[in-house]
Write a protein that holds these residues in place. Structure first.
Motif, PDB file in Angstrom:
ATOM      1  N   VAL A   1       1.361  -0.008 -12.410  1.00  0.00           N
ATOM      2  CA  VAL A   1       0.840  -1.515 -12.135  1.00  0.00           C
ATOM      3  C   VAL A   1       1.939  -2.212 -11.590  1.00  0.00           C
ATOM      4  CG1 VAL A   1      -0.531  -1.432 -14.265  1.00  0.00           C
ATOM      5  CG2 VAL A   1       1.908  -2.174 -14.387  1.00  0.00           C
ATOM      6  N   ASN A   2       1.485  -3.357 -10.797  1.00  0.00           N
ATOM      7  CA  ASN A   2       2.390  -4.363 -10.550  1.00  0.00           C
ATOM      8  C   ASN A   2       3.221  -3.863  -9.376  1.00  0.00           C
ATOM      9  OD1 ASN A   2       1.530  -5.980 -12.473  1.00  0.00           O
ATOM     10  ND2 ASN A   2       3.307  -6.159 -13.452  1.00  0.00           N
ATOM     11  N   PHE A   3       2.538  -3.358  -8.019  1.00  0.00           N
ATOM     12  CA  PHE A   3       3.140  -3.063  -6.868  1.00  0.00           C
ATOM     13  C   PHE A   3       3.883  -3.729  -6.030  1.00  0.00           C
ATOM     14  CE2 PHE A   3      -0.342   0.053  -8.301  1.00  0.00           C
ATOM     15  CZ  PHE A   3       0.461   1.039  -8.872  1.00  0.00           C
ATOM     16  N   GLY A   4       3.677  -5.167  -6.176  1.00  0.00           N
ATOM     17  CA  GLY A   4       4.207  -5.915  -5.175  1.00  0.00           C
ATOM     18  C   GLY A   4       5.548  -5.947  -4.940  1.00  0.00           C
TER      19      GLY A   4
ATOM     20  N   LEU B   1       5.358  12.399  -3.400  1.00  0.00           N
ATOM     21  CA  LEU B   1       6.044  11.082  -3.158  1.00  0.00           C
ATOM     22  C   LEU B   1       6.647  10.553  -4.382  1.00  0.00           C
ATOM     23  CD1 LEU B   1       3.421   9.571  -0.663  1.00  0.00           C
ATOM     24  CD2 LEU B   1       5.595  10.959  -0.104  1.00  0.00           C
ATOM     25  N   TRP B   2       5.756  10.873  -5.392  1.00  0.00           N
ATOM     26  CA  TRP B   2       6.503  10.263  -6.942  1.00  0.00           C
ATOM     27  C   TRP B   2       7.686  10.898  -7.139  1.00  0.00           C
ATOM     28  CZ3 TRP B   2       7.059   6.527  -9.906  1.00  0.00           C
ATOM     29  CH2 TRP B   2       7.444   6.898 -11.567  1.00  0.00           C
ATOM     30  N   ASN B   3       7.945  12.199  -6.865  1.00  0.00           N
ATOM     31  CA  ASN B   3       9.369  12.830  -7.174  1.00  0.00           C
ATOM     32  C   ASN B   3      10.406  12.184  -6.228  1.00  0.00           C
ATOM     33  OD1 ASN B   3       8.438  14.748  -9.067  1.00  0.00           O
ATOM     34  ND2 ASN B   3       7.812  16.284  -7.540  1.00  0.00           N
ATOM     35  N   PHE B   4      10.227  11.463  -5.374  1.00  0.00           N
ATOM     36  CA  PHE B   4      11.139  10.744  -4.510  1.00  0.00           C
ATOM     37  C   PHE B   4      11.293   9.241  -5.138  1.00  0.00           C
ATOM     38  CE2 PHE B   4       9.724  13.738  -1.214  1.00  0.00           C
ATOM     39  CZ  PHE B   4      10.997  14.286  -0.676  1.00  0.00           C
ATOM     40  N   HIS B   5      10.117   8.627  -5.574  1.00  0.00           N
ATOM     41  CA  HIS B   5      10.306   7.381  -6.245  1.00  0.00           C
ATOM     42  C   HIS B   5      10.674   7.476  -7.534  1.00  0.00           C
ATOM     43  CE1 HIS B   5       9.143   3.412  -5.923  1.00  0.00           C
ATOM     44  NE2 HIS B   5       8.390   3.374  -7.002  1.00  0.00           N
ATOM     45  N   LYS B   6      10.872   8.456  -8.217  1.00  0.00           N
ATOM     46  CA  LYS B   6      11.405   8.546  -9.522  1.00  0.00           C
ATOM     47  C   LYS B   6      12.907   8.079  -9.713  1.00  0.00           C
ATOM     48  CE  LYS B   6       8.770  12.271 -11.711  1.00  0.00           C
ATOM     49  NZ  LYS B   6       8.994  13.879 -12.186  1.00  0.00           N
ATOM     50  N   VAL B   7      13.763   8.274  -8.552  1.00  0.00           N
ATOM     51  CA  VAL B   7      15.012   7.750  -8.224  1.00  0.00           C
ATOM     52  C   VAL B   7      15.037   6.349  -8.687  1.00  0.00           C
ATOM     53  CG1 VAL B   7      16.950   7.266  -6.943  1.00  0.00           C
ATOM     54  CG2 VAL B   7      15.611   9.478  -6.730  1.00  0.00           C
ATOM     55  N   HIS B   8      14.103   5.594  -8.110  1.00  0.00           N
ATOM     56  CA  HIS B   8      14.006   4.101  -8.228  1.00  0.00           C
ATOM     57  C   HIS B   8      13.530   3.652  -9.623  1.00  0.00           C
ATOM     58  CE1 HIS B   8      13.803  -0.035  -7.562  1.00  0.00           C
ATOM     59  NE2 HIS B   8      12.539  -0.036  -7.972  1.00  0.00           N
ATOM     60  N   HIS B   9      12.846   4.441 -10.197  1.00  0.00           N
ATOM     61  CA  HIS B   9      12.252   4.351 -11.523  1.00  0.00           C
ATOM     62  C   HIS B   9      13.219   4.933 -12.887  1.00  0.00           C
ATOM     63  CE1 HIS B   9       8.543   2.318 -11.042  1.00  0.00           C
ATOM     64  NE2 HIS B   9       8.728   2.713 -10.020  1.00  0.00           N
ATOM     65  N   SER B  10      14.082   5.442 -12.571  1.00  0.00           N
ATOM     66  CA  SER B  10      15.158   6.046 -13.377  1.00  0.00           C
ATOM     67  C   SER B  10      16.120   4.989 -13.964  1.00  0.00           C
ATOM     68  CB  SER B  10      15.909   7.024 -12.912  1.00  0.00           C
ATOM     69  OG  SER B  10      16.945   6.737 -11.839  1.00  0.00           O
TER      70      SER B  10
ATOM     71  N   ASN C   1       0.870  -1.269  -0.035  1.00  0.00           N
ATOM     72  CA  ASN C   1      -0.003  -0.054   0.079  1.00  0.00           C
ATOM     73  C   ASN C   1       0.706   1.134  -0.084  1.00  0.00           C
ATOM     74  OD1 ASN C   1      -3.017  -0.568   0.276  1.00  0.00           O
ATOM     75  ND2 ASN C   1      -2.427  -1.931   1.652  1.00  0.00           N
ATOM     76  N   THR C   2       2.089   1.084   0.524  1.00  0.00           N
ATOM     77  CA  THR C   2       2.893   2.317   0.829  1.00  0.00           C
ATOM     78  C   THR C   2       3.386   2.626  -0.671  1.00  0.00           C
ATOM     79  OG1 THR C   2       3.289   1.860   3.083  1.00  0.00           O
ATOM     80  CG2 THR C   2       5.036   3.308   1.935  1.00  0.00           C
ATOM     81  N   HIS C   3       3.800   1.455  -1.240  1.00  0.00           N
ATOM     82  CA  HIS C   3       4.261   1.719  -2.574  1.00  0.00           C
ATOM     83  C   HIS C   3       3.214   2.270  -3.625  1.00  0.00           C
ATOM     84  CE1 HIS C   3       6.449  -0.652  -6.083  1.00  0.00           C
ATOM     85  NE2 HIS C   3       6.586   0.632  -6.381  1.00  0.00           N
ATOM     86  N   ARG C   4       1.862   2.181  -3.396  1.00  0.00           N
ATOM     87  CA  ARG C   4       0.927   2.560  -4.398  1.00  0.00           C
ATOM     88  C   ARG C   4       0.799   4.254  -3.935  1.00  0.00           C
ATOM     89  NH1 ARG C   4      -4.764  -0.315  -3.805  1.00  0.00           N
ATOM     90  NH2 ARG C   4      -4.768   0.784  -5.779  1.00  0.00           N
ATOM     91  N   LEU C   5       0.945   4.703  -2.632  1.00  0.00           N
ATOM     92  CA  LEU C   5       1.302   5.980  -2.249  1.00  0.00           C
ATOM     93  C   LEU C   5       2.329   6.552  -3.007  1.00  0.00           C
ATOM     94  CD1 LEU C   5       0.315   5.829   1.462  1.00  0.00           C
ATOM     95  CD2 LEU C   5      -1.305   6.613  -0.401  1.00  0.00           C
ATOM     96  N   LEU C   6       3.453   5.966  -3.212  1.00  0.00           N
ATOM     97  CA  LEU C   6       4.463   6.691  -3.933  1.00  0.00           C
ATOM     98  C   LEU C   6       4.219   7.028  -5.240  1.00  0.00           C
ATOM     99  CD1 LEU C   6       7.494   4.514  -2.567  1.00  0.00           C
ATOM    100  CD2 LEU C   6       7.194   6.773  -1.753  1.00  0.00           C
ATOM    101  N   HIS C   7       3.239   6.182  -6.124  1.00  0.00           N
ATOM    102  CA  HIS C   7       3.112   6.472  -7.456  1.00  0.00           C
ATOM    103  C   HIS C   7       1.646   7.554  -7.350  1.00  0.00           C
ATOM    104  CE1 HIS C   7       5.364   3.550  -9.694  1.00  0.00           C
ATOM    105  NE2 HIS C   7       5.626   2.958  -8.513  1.00  0.00           N
TER     106      HIS C   7
END
Length: 301
Positions: free
Chosen positions: A244-247, A145-154, A134-140
């Motif tokens: 998608v696929n937040f697991g 929060l997405w601006n922090f999570h972009k590091v991982h998705h870069s 659920n926390t992962h979904r919030l990051l998206h």
């Protein structure tokens, strides 16, 4: 205030002594430092022996950046901020409870020590994974929060070390939201938690590895490389604005809540996010990115 300063000071000295002992005197199996190295080497060896993308180098794009992130986030981050912050937050939460005449122990639903060890660990694993899903979904879902999570998705080429490329604010959010549910379950021995932790790290490394596995029917329970690569797809499917696929370790939550998406073999799909060509490529700039973005947005408004 003096109490919190003492907590922070003791957290720094305590973790520094712990880290030195872990590195210099590895005399127990749940040693996180060498455990992380062992898991990483095993998964990296699998990538070299049975690579999914044959043309991807063993030293893929950003291999060394991700390796640095792996050790920074897993060890140095704890030394710099996280242990002190966690201990202070825990004490603050206890102080808030004391105002209404409660203690942390009063929130426990049951005594985990009274359960069979395997059952207690299973409950701990399931609850923590669901909270983190659920926390992962919030990051998206939220731009801040997405601006922090972009590091991982870069990440542009997947490999095991991409698992631990993330902004330091992410574990702050994960641990904060996980604190109360785990407190309600009750305490666990360090050795017991280590079992779950090493298992989660192993699955996380495999999810990001250059491996074409889905574990057969177990794919409906455990996250896997063929599923997780679609989480990193650059072009999101129509109607799936937030991903998608937040697991993390388990895939079952995505299947239960209809956030699963595996349209075909995703071996060669483009990874990243819209506009990632403008995203910084070095560690310091990536860490500062959310702050810079916020300042730029403030100026525009």
């Amino acid at each position: 205030m003096e109490k919190y300063l003492d907590i922070i000071k003791n957290a720094y000295s305590g973790y520094w002594n712990y880290l030195k002992h872990e590195i210099l005197f590895p005399n127990h199996w749940e040693n996180y430092f060498y455990g992380l190295i062992a898991i990483s080497l095993i998964v990296w060896l699998l990538e070299i022996i049975v690579p999914w993308r044959k043309n991807q180098s063993a030293f893929r794009k950003d291999f060394w950046l991700d390796t640095f992130y792996m050790f920074f986030n897993f060890f140095l981050l704890n030394l710099i901020v996280f242990i002190a912050l966690s201990n202070s937050a825990a004490e603050f939460f206890n102080d808030i409870l004391s105002i209404i005449g409660l203690k942390l122990a009063d929130l426990e639903l049951f005594d985990v020590d009274a359960l069979p060890k395997w059952l207690g660990l299973f409950i701990f694993f399931i609850v923590s994974d669901f909270v983190q899903w659920n926390t992962h979904r919030l990051l998206h879902r939220f731009e801040f929060l997405w601006n922090f999570h972009k590091v991982h998705h870069s990440v542009k080429e997947m490999g095991f070390a991409a698992h631990l490329r993330y902004h330091w604010m992410e574990p702050v959010l994960y641990k904060s939201l996980l604190y109360i549910p785990i407190a309600i379950i009750g305490g666990f021995d360090a050795q017991d938690v280590a079992i779950v932790h090493f298992f989660n790290i192993s699955i996380g490394h495999l999810n990001h590895a250059n491996l074409g596995w889905d574990y057969g029917y177990l794919k409906y329970i455990f996250n896997n490389p063929k599923m997780h690569i679609w989480h990193h797809v650059k072009q999101l499917p129509e109607g799936e604005r937030f991903g998608v696929n937040f697991g993390l370790t388990l895939s079952i939550w995505d299947y239960l809540f209809k956030t699963d998406y595996i349209p075909h073999d995703g071996r060669d799909i483009e990874l990243g996010f819209e506009g990632d060509e403008h995203f910084p490529t070095d560690f310091v700039s990536q860490e500062l990115y959310p702050i810079i973005q916020k300042k730029n947005k403030t100026k525009k408004t």
